[in-house]
Design an enzyme around this catalytic site. Structure first.
Site, PDB file in Angstrom:
ATOM      1  N   HIS A 224       0.824  -1.207   0.000  1.00  0.00           N
ATOM      2  CA  HIS A 224       0.000   0.000   0.000  1.00  0.00           C
ATOM      3  C   HIS A 224       0.861   1.261   0.000  1.00  0.00           C
ATOM      4  O   HIS A 224       0.575   2.223  -0.694  1.00  0.00           O
ATOM      5  CB  HIS A 224      -0.919  -0.023   1.230  1.00  0.00           C
ATOM      6  CG  HIS A 224      -1.823   1.153   1.344  1.00  0.00           C
ATOM      7  ND1 HIS A 224      -3.098   1.156   0.844  1.00  0.00           N
ATOM      8  CD2 HIS A 224      -1.627   2.373   1.879  1.00  0.00           C
ATOM      9  CE1 HIS A 224      -3.650   2.330   1.071  1.00  0.00           C
ATOM     10  NE2 HIS A 224      -2.793   3.088   1.707  1.00  0.00           N
ATOM     11  N   HIS A 287     -10.435   2.472  -1.846  1.00  0.00           N
ATOM     12  CA  HIS A 287     -10.641   2.021  -0.470  1.00  0.00           C
ATOM     13  C   HIS A 287     -11.484   0.759  -0.536  1.00  0.00           C
ATOM     14  O   HIS A 287     -12.620   0.728  -0.084  1.00  0.00           O
ATOM     15  CB  HIS A 287     -11.313   3.120   0.361  1.00  0.00           C
ATOM     16  CG  HIS A 287     -10.748   3.244   1.732  1.00  0.00           C
ATOM     17  ND1 HIS A 287     -11.509   3.461   2.842  1.00  0.00           N
ATOM     18  CD2 HIS A 287      -9.480   3.158   2.173  1.00  0.00           C
ATOM     19  CE1 HIS A 287     -10.735   3.525   3.912  1.00  0.00           C
ATOM     20  NE2 HIS A 287      -9.503   3.340   3.537  1.00  0.00           N
ATOM     21  N   ASN A 288     -10.908  -0.276  -1.137  1.00  0.00           N
ATOM     22  CA  ASN A 288     -11.689  -1.449  -1.524  1.00  0.00           C
ATOM     23  C   ASN A 288     -11.970  -2.407  -0.370  1.00  0.00           C
ATOM     24  O   ASN A 288     -13.114  -2.743  -0.102  1.00  0.00           O
ATOM     25  CB  ASN A 288     -10.954  -2.214  -2.624  1.00  0.00           C
ATOM     26  CG  ASN A 288     -10.679  -1.328  -3.827  1.00  0.00           C
ATOM     27  OD1 ASN A 288     -11.409  -0.375  -4.052  1.00  0.00           O
ATOM     28  ND2 ASN A 288      -9.631  -1.627  -4.559  1.00  0.00           N
ATOM     29  N   HIS A 289     -10.930  -2.852   0.291  1.00  0.00           N
ATOM     30  CA  HIS A 289     -11.134  -3.858   1.331  1.00  0.00           C
ATOM     31  C   HIS A 289     -11.991  -3.331   2.481  1.00  0.00           C
ATOM     32  O   HIS A 289     -12.921  -4.002   2.909  1.00  0.00           O
ATOM     33  CB  HIS A 289      -9.789  -4.392   1.842  1.00  0.00           C
ATOM     34  CG  HIS A 289      -9.122  -5.336   0.885  1.00  0.00           C
ATOM     35  ND1 HIS A 289      -9.126  -5.134  -0.471  1.00  0.00           N
ATOM     36  CD2 HIS A 289      -8.453  -6.491   1.087  1.00  0.00           C
ATOM     37  CE1 HIS A 289      -8.486  -6.124  -1.062  1.00  0.00           C
ATOM     38  NE2 HIS A 289      -8.058  -6.962  -0.135  1.00  0.00           N
ATOM     39  N   ARG A 308      -7.960  14.438   2.104  1.00  0.00           N
ATOM     40  CA  ARG A 308      -6.752  14.818   2.853  1.00  0.00           C
ATOM     41  C   ARG A 308      -5.503  14.738   1.973  1.00  0.00           C
ATOM     42  O   ARG A 308      -4.537  15.465   2.200  1.00  0.00           O
ATOM     43  CB  ARG A 308      -6.587  13.937   4.092  1.00  0.00           C
ATOM     44  CG  ARG A 308      -7.533  14.279   5.214  1.00  0.00           C
ATOM     45  CD  ARG A 308      -7.107  13.642   6.519  1.00  0.00           C
ATOM     46  NE  ARG A 308      -6.956  12.200   6.417  1.00  0.00           N
ATOM     47  CZ  ARG A 308      -7.957  11.329   6.392  1.00  0.00           C
ATOM     48  NH1 ARG A 308      -9.200  11.755   6.456  1.00  0.00           N
ATOM     49  NH2 ARG A 308      -7.727  10.034   6.302  1.00  0.00           N
ATOM     50  N   ASP A 309      -5.512  13.853   0.979  1.00  0.00           N
ATOM     51  CA  ASP A 309      -4.394  13.832   0.031  1.00  0.00           C
ATOM     52  C   ASP A 309      -4.243  15.191  -0.634  1.00  0.00           C
ATOM     53  O   ASP A 309      -3.139  15.709  -0.810  1.00  0.00           O
ATOM     54  CB  ASP A 309      -4.639  12.776  -1.063  1.00  0.00           C
ATOM     55  CG  ASP A 309      -4.162  11.390  -0.631  1.00  0.00           C
ATOM     56  OD1 ASP A 309      -3.254  11.320   0.213  1.00  0.00           O
ATOM     57  OD2 ASP A 309      -4.706  10.400  -1.136  1.00  0.00           O
ATOM     58  N   ASP A 471      -0.738  14.196   5.005  1.00  0.00           N
ATOM     59  CA  ASP A 471      -1.901  13.640   5.685  1.00  0.00           C
ATOM     60  C   ASP A 471      -1.548  12.327   6.365  1.00  0.00           C
ATOM     61  O   ASP A 471      -0.599  11.645   5.982  1.00  0.00           O
ATOM     62  CB  ASP A 471      -3.036  13.400   4.688  1.00  0.00           C
ATOM     63  CG  ASP A 471      -2.727  12.261   3.742  1.00  0.00           C
ATOM     64  OD1 ASP A 471      -1.666  12.314   3.083  1.00  0.00           O
ATOM     65  OD2 ASP A 471      -3.526  11.316   3.666  1.00  0.00           O
ATOM     66  N   GLU A 513      -4.911   4.163  12.253  1.00  0.00           N
ATOM     67  CA  GLU A 513      -5.333   4.930  11.082  1.00  0.00           C
ATOM     68  C   GLU A 513      -6.581   5.748  11.366  1.00  0.00           C
ATOM     69  O   GLU A 513      -7.424   5.941  10.494  1.00  0.00           O
ATOM     70  CB  GLU A 513      -5.530   3.989   9.891  1.00  0.00           C
ATOM     71  CG  GLU A 513      -4.227   3.360   9.462  1.00  0.00           C
ATOM     72  CD  GLU A 513      -4.326   2.466   8.247  1.00  0.00           C
ATOM     73  OE1 GLU A 513      -5.397   2.399   7.626  1.00  0.00           O
ATOM     74  OE2 GLU A 513      -3.315   1.825   7.916  1.00  0.00           O
ATOM     75  N   GLN A 515      -9.082   8.636  11.531  1.00  0.00           N
ATOM     76  CA  GLN A 515      -9.291   9.552  10.415  1.00  0.00           C
ATOM     77  C   GLN A 515      -9.041  11.004  10.802  1.00  0.00           C
ATOM     78  O   GLN A 515      -8.862  11.333  11.968  1.00  0.00           O
ATOM     79  CB  GLN A 515     -10.735   9.396   9.933  1.00  0.00           C
ATOM     80  CG  GLN A 515     -11.018   8.028   9.380  1.00  0.00           C
ATOM     81  CD  GLN A 515     -10.252   7.784   8.104  1.00  0.00           C
ATOM     82  OE1 GLN A 515     -10.423   8.479   7.126  1.00  0.00           O
ATOM     83  NE2 GLN A 515      -9.373   6.805   8.117  1.00  0.00           N
ATOM     84  N   GLY A 740      -0.818   8.412  -9.562  1.00  0.00           N
ATOM     85  CA  GLY A 740      -1.515   7.150  -9.737  1.00  0.00           C
ATOM     86  C   GLY A 740      -1.621   6.387  -8.448  1.00  0.00           C
ATOM     87  O   GLY A 740      -1.174   6.836  -7.390  1.00  0.00           O
TER      88      GLY A 740
END
Lengths: 952, 265
Positions: A224, A287-289, A308-309, A471, A513, A515, A740
């Site tokens: 990741h 944010h798949n999983h 936040r990115d 972030d 993590e 938020q 990307g």
């Protein structure tokens, strides 16, 4: 003691929320529940007098006009004898997003002694149901065990949080043999070569690592965070690619070397120049999983993360636009066939939609563009792409650099156990146990905390109160501080991090993590002004350390050193992966299917396919008008129900310079050829920009790879092919990639079967539009105008919606002829800018037939089209192929008769033909190659077919 | 605010205060609309007013813009309305008594209603705005007809308005005993100007009411967003018309406010 307060609508008032639950129960196939009642429940941890409770009930927790409220016993709604009643609340350790607001509201009322608050929902069911059905309703609809539970009789809502007893833990590894070493590596997700490098490193240092040091390495070296597959040495087709990303996508960007690309592939988002004074940044994340196990929370925090990115790019950008693309299994999937541990796609769809909408709407960012794809292989592995663009002053476009002595300031939300091990979870396969294993990996977002943080940081940026920002995303503080400190060194005091509750160990604090957190590098002379600014807008900000000059990452807890890693080992010590990609056996030649018996029926069926049909149900639940900036909206036309191409905003309210955003994705092509799938996605993204009148002059691309099991050499080969296509097309279209993302190993092991997602590449394009007033929308405008097809049609049916409809595979998939494509796009941009064009739509899923139908019903006008005049790239003798082929680089264009000559002149020597006209009669009529009418459909029937499937 | 140039107010121009709280999100475009209409506008965080760093005495126009104040966590606008009523009550009452203009848009309307400023300044809340009948957040453009003879300053000279709505809780609820006390300003209609059901009335509001004023006409609360239509190309249909450079219909609401407030400045 805890007070319990219940709030519900007054009798006689209809509650849409109750109707939604009742509809959800019917969706489950249970038709015997007559009625549902819903009430809100609050618990307050305090001793309050009846006077105080009355005040809270009437002034804060209920609406005095429409609701009733009772405390400490009794029910307000659904008090009549019922079938079943239950109360649902958040699990311990999961953030209750209402707690902060409840406590703030209580304080405003002058009541200061409430320390904690909880919220919940009470459901009361009437009718009949088997016990198994009640269980189904509870687990499939009313709660998700990952974040909620049913409140038990006598349950202590406010248990005492355990205290944390600090003990420093070392992990002995120096003398371990290979097998023991791999056992040690497994929970951290290290590859053998990586754990060996770590062992050698600590052996040379003459000491054992601490747990937090190994955790830091695991986070920093995770797929990741470091994209190790994309940076691997890959042996493929007899050659060796040293670093896939640098050898393909970034290589093209470097070769194009655009002066308007201000920051590419190094910051949280790519940055381009907007108008010489401002810069635009753009990022799309997945944010798949998390969305697979908790769709609402996972999708909401996915959006929060990409916002936040953007806020953490350069010195900080203000978010101006969201774009979302989702991939789900079909919503009609049978509930009974659902494997254990897998959420139903309808629930995933509804949860993801709600999560993104609730978070994005609250942040006040317009959601202007998106797509939804359906495929059975997304059953256990839905994909959630969230993209955000931001604007910042030009001087803030570059990543900053801290100086030794600058303070590390943590801004935003408090830290809890949310999302621990999220990054290693992100790249793991999903199986039946994922839901329970990932319990701590699920985050619940609070958009208002993020909104406050955005508001404050933009002010702090403009007052130059910090030198650098980033972030806290995947990996939490460990990634954010570890990356930021790489250039200098940094010391962090973990006990200073504000916590949501006690009991967190030092390493949990470090990798949580939670938020809505950002890190700033603040010069000491600015820190008091920054803290004051934050306090005045109730944003938490805490100095947690300082940057050093020794290029070490040093971690402390209560003054005791708990970790010390050299930055060069942390960031450059990871051995490069060696992988092999193998070309799969060539696909057996396929034939095109026989023509459908009725082209009209085929067209209606394709309009009603999930991938093509109207997504209005989703779009209208997103605010696409906030900020007052939208110029081309997601739905266009007379009734604002036609599918627009690129979305366009004016990010500066007093300027007509615009930003256009589009997405290209087609997963069906990837089953045949990943190279042409990727090329097609790029073509689609670019032609949507051009279709509204944008140009290729300043267009930048983002890649977003979601792949299955890349440890399989054939899957990896497809990934390499897709990257090669990105390189080739980027050069040919003169459109650089600027950033990307990849999410690999999206496969689910269900009941012994491994199901990988289809190869999925999302290409997002962003373009600067010099003057939005020249743009066009896709709805037909005036009868009597001429219709032109721009671009050649080929017999390319494979992967088309027409083949899906026929249940067949086609012979050839669409290719891209990039030189021709670019010339066509340049000419079309010129034609639109010159004012020759009244409407334009790109030809994508469903080809010419779908594009013509959509333009007609969006404009409340008819159209007639002669297939014999459609420009062909090769001889094609079948009406259905001309109508439904999905060849790339094509457009259907409305041109007033008096402009036709000027329009055609711009396409001199290029495939561009007048194929028909806009008609007053409300029908789409197609004249076949033999001169006879081969399709004649009323536009209202076509519109109805297109709207039907997702009209929920 | 990032704009390519800054519109500067002079001492003679009226001053507008756009109030912000955590979760306010229509503040920039609201301030822009006010400046375009000729008001000198400040974005002010509620904390500044509460701690008396800023005073309403310096302003003639007070706007509570759209957004999700405090997340709308306990009901739309609830917490912010309490904060205004409990911490700013006297200052706001004095502002209204002095003849100041108050505008609440979307979340701002919800706040004015819950803070007891509409249907008329009074102690406590008398009407309410409930979740939309559709059960969904609705983002769409709506047509409205201005009620003949209503006293509202903001809608003077306007007969029809077409604006965007974007809300989840816009269904006006009026208890029977309050029906005689409300002064509707705007009714949702179909494009032909006739009262019609969903989606023309996007939320199921009582009597198709989109906005209310008080008896003085100086307080307006409405669900649709006039600040999102101050330029013609903000309208979804602009590509079908010739003119892309004109004003949007919503600007008139702010021009009315500024024209009136100029007399107070």
């Amino acid at each position: 003691m805890a007070h319990r307060i219940e709030v519900g609508l007054r009798p006689g008032l209809a509650d849409p929320r109750e109707d939604a639950v009742a509809a959800g129960i019917r969706d489950l196939g249970i038709g015997t529940i007559d009625c549902v009642r819903v009430a809100d429940v609050y618990w307050l941890d305090a001793e309050l007098s009846p006077v105080q409770l009355d005040a809270l009930c009437s002034r804060l927790l209920s609406d005095p006009v429409s609701q009733q409220c009772r405390y400490d016993g009794g029910h307000v709604r659904g008090a009549e004898p019922f079938l079943h009643a239950l109360e649902v609340t958040y699990n311990r350790g999961v953030t209750d997003p209402l707690e902060y607001t409840i406590l703030k509201g209580i304080t405003d009322l002058g009541i200061s002694k409430v320390g904690r608050a909880r919220s919940g929902v009470r459901y009361v069911l009437y009718g009949h149901a088997e016990p198994g059905e009640l269980d189904l309703i509870t687990t499939r609809l009313l709660l998700n065990p990952i974040v909620h539970h049913v409140v038990q009789q006598g349950e202590d809502i406010f248990p005492i949080e355990p205290r944390y007893e600090f003990v420093l833990r070392h992990i002995p590894m120096r003398g371990l043999g290979a097998t023991q070493l791999m056992d040690l590596a497994a929970p951290f997700g290290f590859f053998p070569s990586e754990i060996e490098a770590i062992q050698s490193h600590f052996t040379a240092l003459g000491r054992e690592p601490t747990d937090i040091e190994l955790e830091t390495l695991a986070q920093t070296w995770s797929e990741h965070c470091v994209h190790k597959t994309f940076k691997a040495r890959i042996h493929v087709d007899g050659e060796t690619i040293d670093d896939l990303l640098h050898s393909t996508i970034m290589k093209a960007t470097n070769a194009l070397n655009k002066e308007w690309c201000l920051s590419v592939f190094k910051d949280n988002a790519g940055v381009i120049d907007f108008d010489g004074l401002h810069a635009i940044c753009f990022k799309v994340e997945t944010h798949n999983h998390p969305s697979a196990v908790e769709p609402y929370g996972g999708a909401a925090t996915g959006l929060g993360g990409v916002v936040r990115d953007v806020l953490g790019t350069g010195l900080g950008a203000r978010p101006i636009l969201n774009t979302d693309v989702f991939c789900f299994a079909p919503p009609e999937t049978d509930y009974k066939s659902l494997p254990p541990g897998i959420l139903h796609p309808r629930r995933v769809f509804k949860g993801v939609r709600a999560g993104v909408a609730d978070y994005g709407n609250r942040l006040g960012i317009p959601t202007l563009n998106g797509a939804i794809r359906f495929d059975e292989r997304y059953l256990g592995n839905p994909l959630v792409f969230c993209g955000t663009a931001g604007i910042m002053p030009g001087w803030a476009a570059q990543q900053g650099l801290q100086q030794p002595g600058d303070l590390v300031v943590l801004v935003g939300g408090k830290t809890g156990r949310d999302g621990i091990h999220g990054v290693t979870f992100a790249s793991e396969k999903l199986d039946e146990q994922s839901a329970s294993r990932s319990r701590s990996a699920v985050q619940i977002g609070n958009p208002i905390v993020e909104k406050k943080m955005i508001d404050v940081l933009v002010q702090a940026r403009d007052r130059h109160l910090y030198r650098r920002t980033t972030d806290c995303g995947g990996g939490g503080l460990s990634s954010a501080v570890g990356e930021m400190g790489a250039d200098t060194g940094v010391r962090v005091h973990l006990d200073r991090v504000p916590l949501k509750y006690s009991g967190l160990s030092y390493d949990e604090i470090w990798i949580s993590e939670s938020q809505e957190r950002m890190i700033l590098a603040v010069p000491p002379e600015c820190v008091s002004e920054l803290l004051q600014l934050c306090e005045s807008e109730t944003v938490e900000a805490t100095v947690i350390g300082e940057f050093a000059d020794n290029r070490h990452l040093e971690l402390f807890y209560d003054g005791v050193p708990v970790g010390d890693l050299r930055m060069d080992f942390l960031h450059d010590g990871r051995p490069q992966l060696e992988l092999t990609a193998t070309r799969p056996a060539p696909r057996a030649p396929q034939a095109d299917p026989d023509a459908a018996s009725s082209l009209g029926e085929a067209l209606e069926a394709i309009l009603s396919s999930l991938n093509v049909c109207s997504k209005e149900w989703v779009i209208r639940q997103y605010d696409h008008e906030v900020q007052g900036s939208s110029v081309l909206k997601p739905l266009v036309g007379v009734d604002a129900d036609g599918p627009g191409d690129a979305a366009v905003i004016r990010p500066l309210l007093d300027s007509d310079r615009g930003v256009a955003v589009s997405n290209g994705i087609n997963t069906l092509f990837g089953d045949t050829d990943a190279y042409w799938m990727a090329a097609s996605a790029i073509d689609e993204a670019l032609r949507q920009i051009v279709a509204v009148g944008g140009t290729l002059d300043r267009v930048a691309l983002l890649d977003n790879f979601c792949w299955g099991r890349v440890s399989e050499p054939e899957s990896l080969w497809a990934l390499v092919q897709a990257c090669r296509a990105c390189h080739d097309m980027s050069l040919a279209f003169d459109a650089p990639f600027i950033s990307g993302k990849d999410s690999l190993n999206n496969f689910a092991e269900i009941e012994g079967q491994s199901i990988s997602i289809p190869h999925t590449l999302l290409v997002s394009a962003i373009a600067v539009v010099p003057d939005v007033r020249t743009l066009v929308s896709m709805d037909l405008k005036s009868h009597g105008d001429l219709l032109f097809v721009v671009g050649n049609t080929y017999s390319e049916l494979a992967g088309s919606e027409y083949c899906e409809y026929l249940g067949a595979s086609g012979r050839d998939i669409p290719r891209v002829r990039p030189d021709m494509a670019r010339q066509l796009m340049l000419a079309l941009s010129r034609a639109i800018t010159a004012g020759h064009v009244k409407a334009c739509h790109d030809l994508s899923e469903g080809g010419l037939g779908v594009a013509a139908a959509e333009m007609a019903f969006a404009g409340h006008l008819g159209a007639s089209i002669r297939l014999a005049d459609v420009p062909m790239g090769e001889p094609v003798s079948r009406d259905d192929i001309i109508l439904f082929s999905e060849s790339n680089s094509r457009f259907l264009v409305e041109v007033p008769a008096e402009r036709a000559a000027d329009f055609s002149r711009l396409f001199d020597g290029l495939p561009c033909q007048n194929v028909g006209s806009v008609e007053q009669g409300k029908a789409l009529q197609v004249i076949g190659l033999d001169g006879n009418v081969t399709l004649d459909c009323g536009i209202e029937d076509l519109r109805a077919a297109w709207k039907r499937p997702l009209d929920w | 605010m990032e704009t390519s140039s800054r519109l500067v107010g002079s001492m003679e121009t009226p001053r507008a205060l756009v109030l912000k709280a955590p979760g306010t999100n229509c503040d920039l475009e609201t301030a822009f609309a006010l400046e375009l209409a000729g008001a000198s506008t400040d974005l002010v965080h509620v904390g500044r007013l509460v701690e008396r760093a800023v005073s309403l005495r310096d302003y003639q126009i007070f706007v509570v813009p759209g957004g999700f104040s405090y997340g709308d966590d306990l009901g739309s606008g609830k917490v912010f309305a309490n904060e205004i009523e409990l911490r700013l009550h006297d200052e706001l009452a004095a502002f209204v008594d002095r003849g100041g203009l108050v505008l609440g848009i979307c979340n701002g309307f919800q706040i004015l209603v819950r803070a007891g400023l509409l249907p008329r300044p009074s102690a406590g809340q008398r009407v309410s705005l409930l979740p939309n009948e559709s059960g969904r957040f609705e983002c769409r453009w709506v047509h409205m007809r201005v009620v003949d003879g209503n006293p509202c300053i903001f809608t003077r000279g306007i007969e029809h308005l077409e604006l965007a709505v974007a809300h989840g809780e816009g269904r006006l609820l009026v208890p029977p005993d309050v029906e005689g006390d409300i002064i509707p300003v705007l009714h949702y209609t179909d494009p032909g100007g006739r009262r019609a059901g969903y989606p023309h009335n996007p939320n199921g509001s009582y009597m198709d009411i989109a906005g209310l004023t008080d008896p003085s006409g100086r307080i307006l609360g409405l669900m649709p967003h006039p600040e999102r239509f101050v330029r013609s190309l903000q309208h979804p249909g602009w590509t079908a018309s010739v003119e892309a450079s004109g004003d949007g219909q919503g600007l008139a609401v702010f021009l009315n406010a500024v024209r009136y407030a100029r007399r107070l400045a």
